[in-house]
Design a protein around this motif. Sequence first.
Motif, PDB file in Angstrom:
ATOM      1  N   SER A 102      42.593  35.238  36.654  1.00  0.00           N
ATOM      2  CA  SER A 102      41.656  36.061  36.397  1.00  0.00           C
ATOM      3  C   SER A 102      40.641  35.631  35.366  1.00  0.00           C
ATOM      4  O   SER A 102      39.465  36.014  35.031  1.00  0.00           O
ATOM      5  CB  SER A 102      42.156  37.485  35.949  1.00  0.00           C
ATOM      6  OG  SER A 102      43.016  37.903  37.052  1.00  0.00           O
ATOM      7  N   ARG A 103      41.080  34.454  34.585  1.00  0.00           N
ATOM      8  CA  ARG A 103      40.315  33.753  33.495  1.00  0.00           C
ATOM      9  C   ARG A 103      38.967  33.240  34.258  1.00  0.00           C
ATOM     10  O   ARG A 103      37.843  32.918  33.626  1.00  0.00           O
ATOM     11  CB  ARG A 103      41.028  32.788  32.909  1.00  0.00           C
ATOM     12  CG  ARG A 103      42.060  33.260  32.090  1.00  0.00           C
ATOM     13  CD  ARG A 103      42.922  31.959  31.502  1.00  0.00           C
ATOM     14  NE  ARG A 103      44.200  32.222  30.948  1.00  0.00           N
ATOM     15  CZ  ARG A 103      45.105  31.494  30.321  1.00  0.00           C
ATOM     16  NH1 ARG A 103      44.503  30.397  30.094  1.00  0.00           N
ATOM     17  NH2 ARG A 103      46.287  32.062  29.893  1.00  0.00           N
ATOM     18  N   PHE A 104      38.923  32.834  35.628  1.00  0.00           N
ATOM     19  CA  PHE A 104      38.028  32.335  36.451  1.00  0.00           C
ATOM     20  C   PHE A 104      37.455  32.791  37.539  1.00  0.00           C
ATOM     21  O   PHE A 104      36.474  32.206  38.053  1.00  0.00           O
ATOM     22  CB  PHE A 104      38.803  30.891  36.947  1.00  0.00           C
ATOM     23  CG  PHE A 104      39.517  30.254  35.859  1.00  0.00           C
ATOM     24  CD1 PHE A 104      38.986  29.494  34.804  1.00  0.00           C
ATOM     25  CD2 PHE A 104      40.835  30.052  36.196  1.00  0.00           C
ATOM     26  CE1 PHE A 104      39.910  29.018  34.030  1.00  0.00           C
ATOM     27  CE2 PHE A 104      41.772  29.520  34.989  1.00  0.00           C
ATOM     28  CZ  PHE A 104      41.087  29.048  34.188  1.00  0.00           C
ATOM     29  N   THR A 105      37.818  34.311  37.464  1.00  0.00           N
ATOM     30  CA  THR A 105      37.242  35.110  38.924  1.00  0.00           C
ATOM     31  C   THR A 105      37.392  36.662  38.525  1.00  0.00           C
ATOM     32  O   THR A 105      38.119  36.827  37.866  1.00  0.00           O
ATOM     33  CB  THR A 105      37.866  34.804  40.035  1.00  0.00           C
ATOM     34  OG1 THR A 105      36.953  35.626  41.255  1.00  0.00           O
ATOM     35  CG2 THR A 105      39.294  34.996  40.128  1.00  0.00           C
ATOM     36  N   ALA A 106      36.490  37.385  38.775  1.00  0.00           N
ATOM     37  CA  ALA A 106      36.777  38.739  39.113  1.00  0.00           C
ATOM     38  C   ALA A 106      37.238  38.808  40.447  1.00  0.00           C
ATOM     39  O   ALA A 106      37.184  38.026  41.182  1.00  0.00           O
ATOM     40  CB  ALA A 106      35.435  39.553  38.967  1.00  0.00           C
ATOM     41  N   TRP A 107      37.584  40.079  40.798  1.00  0.00           N
ATOM     42  CA  TRP A 107      38.533  40.284  42.098  1.00  0.00           C
ATOM     43  C   TRP A 107      37.989  41.352  42.684  1.00  0.00           C
ATOM     44  O   TRP A 107      37.448  42.465  42.203  1.00  0.00           O
ATOM     45  CB  TRP A 107      39.981  40.594  41.736  1.00  0.00           C
ATOM     46  CG  TRP A 107      40.809  39.484  40.926  1.00  0.00           C
ATOM     47  CD1 TRP A 107      40.972  39.415  39.391  1.00  0.00           C
ATOM     48  CD2 TRP A 107      41.434  38.102  41.613  1.00  0.00           C
ATOM     49  NE1 TRP A 107      41.430  38.069  39.406  1.00  0.00           N
ATOM     50  CE2 TRP A 107      41.884  37.377  40.590  1.00  0.00           C
ATOM     51  CE3 TRP A 107      41.506  37.830  42.746  1.00  0.00           C
ATOM     52  CZ2 TRP A 107      42.612  36.489  40.764  1.00  0.00           C
ATOM     53  CZ3 TRP A 107      42.074  36.753  43.158  1.00  0.00           C
ATOM     54  CH2 TRP A 107      42.641  35.963  42.155  1.00  0.00           C
ATOM     55  N   ARG A 108      38.159  41.100  44.180  1.00  0.00           N
ATOM     56  CA  ARG A 108      37.724  42.331  45.003  1.00  0.00           C
ATOM     57  C   ARG A 108      39.081  42.687  45.658  1.00  0.00           C
ATOM     58  O   ARG A 108      39.930  42.057  46.071  1.00  0.00           O
ATOM     59  CB  ARG A 108      36.798  41.757  46.143  1.00  0.00           C
ATOM     60  CG  ARG A 108      36.802  42.922  47.262  1.00  0.00           C
ATOM     61  CD  ARG A 108      35.988  42.384  48.421  1.00  0.00           C
ATOM     62  NE  ARG A 108      35.839  43.536  49.574  1.00  0.00           N
ATOM     63  CZ  ARG A 108      36.698  43.592  50.431  1.00  0.00           C
ATOM     64  NH1 ARG A 108      37.580  42.698  50.989  1.00  0.00           N
ATOM     65  NH2 ARG A 108      36.499  44.655  51.413  1.00  0.00           N
ATOM     66  N   PRO A 109      39.440  44.103  45.469  1.00  0.00           N
ATOM     67  CA  PRO A 109      40.729  44.530  45.967  1.00  0.00           C
ATOM     68  C   PRO A 109      40.759  44.373  47.156  1.00  0.00           C
ATOM     69  O   PRO A 109      39.881  44.673  48.211  1.00  0.00           O
ATOM     70  CB  PRO A 109      40.853  45.898  45.468  1.00  0.00           C
ATOM     71  CG  PRO A 109      39.930  46.068  44.319  1.00  0.00           C
ATOM     72  CD  PRO A 109      38.734  45.059  44.553  1.00  0.00           C
TER      73      PRO A 109
END
Length: 392
Positions: A90-97
């Motif tokens: 998560s330090r390198f990307t936002a997420w899509r559930p």
Amino acid sequence: MTERPDLTDGSDTQPAETGFDYLIVGAGFAGAVLAERLARDAGKRVLIVDKRPHIGGNAYDRYDDAGILIHPYGPHIFHTNSRDVFEYLSRFTAWRPYQHRVLASVDGQQVPLPINLDTVNRLYGLNLTSFEVQSFFESVAEPLEQIRTSEDVVVSRVGRELYNKFFRGYTRKQWGLDPSELDASVTARIPTRTNRDDRYFTDTFQAMPLHGYTRLFERMLDHPLIKVMLNTDYREIEALVPWHHMIYTGPVDAFFGYRYGHLPYRSLEFIHETHPVEQFQAVGTVNYPNDYAYTRVSEFKHLTGQNHPHTSVVYEIPQADGDPYYPVPRPENAELYRRYERDADAVANVTFVGRLATYRYYNMDQVVAQALATYRRLTESAQTDPREPVPS
């Protein structure tokens, strides 16, 4: 092929006062995670080399000619139960559930996989409850005293008819072997459910990188102490560039010049198609256990959530030759790997990490966890003497 020189005495490579502390072979998850940790956390100079023209290994994604984000090497769906792994990435990307769902094309209809309550009811035209479907499974199961093979796993749970409908043909296509010839681990990963849960995975964290895997890797490797060389076989430069310690994520048998023979793998052919429709199929992946040469078809827009008037899909056709994807889980192959493993343990200044280097089928999160654990071991050893060869 000529065997690699013996590096156990360290004579090939002297500790580098200039150049790089680490030469990392492979820019997939194992190599990229270690490069990032060694540079950002430990302040080490890192050169990461990959023979492909891109970073990200098999998780690499790109936009096709239609502008649709695709995975050239087949669908990569992220899921994990490890909070540490999820928070690290998560330090390198936002997420899509995203929760992956799979249908299997069986007897002229598409039904949920893993087998659940709805699968049985639709397949047989029944109206069983969760309690009743458990009794159904028990009535058709073939109890076995000992579970040895993939066939044993399935028939002991759901009987031979469901085994033939869902597993035998798929496994024969995927592995080129009958399930009775494969280790139990192949099918033990797939659950059987008595409820209507149609998620393929049940992990705590299920999500896709919001802007794709390649963007994640770009951010991971964006550090002044990390240099990246693509389109490069590490053997072409290992004697030319000063380095102190190698982290190797490629095939372990290739590292040793196949001195004991090739470790068996199954490979895949990917056929990509773009269609002038918004949606091609109802879910991310449809399996074809009994029909056609391909095992499954995946539609990327389900995974990525991209809005686009067209859609892209990929067909996967298993094959014996090509890039190594799946280690073949048989006892004789495990024994062959152990011979290479003993040689790898004896090499003082090379650490072997990842799927290919350890001849194991790892999910992406498992590779990340292995890389993070390897980093901790490397840094603990370096605290004793930062210029001592670090054991693998």
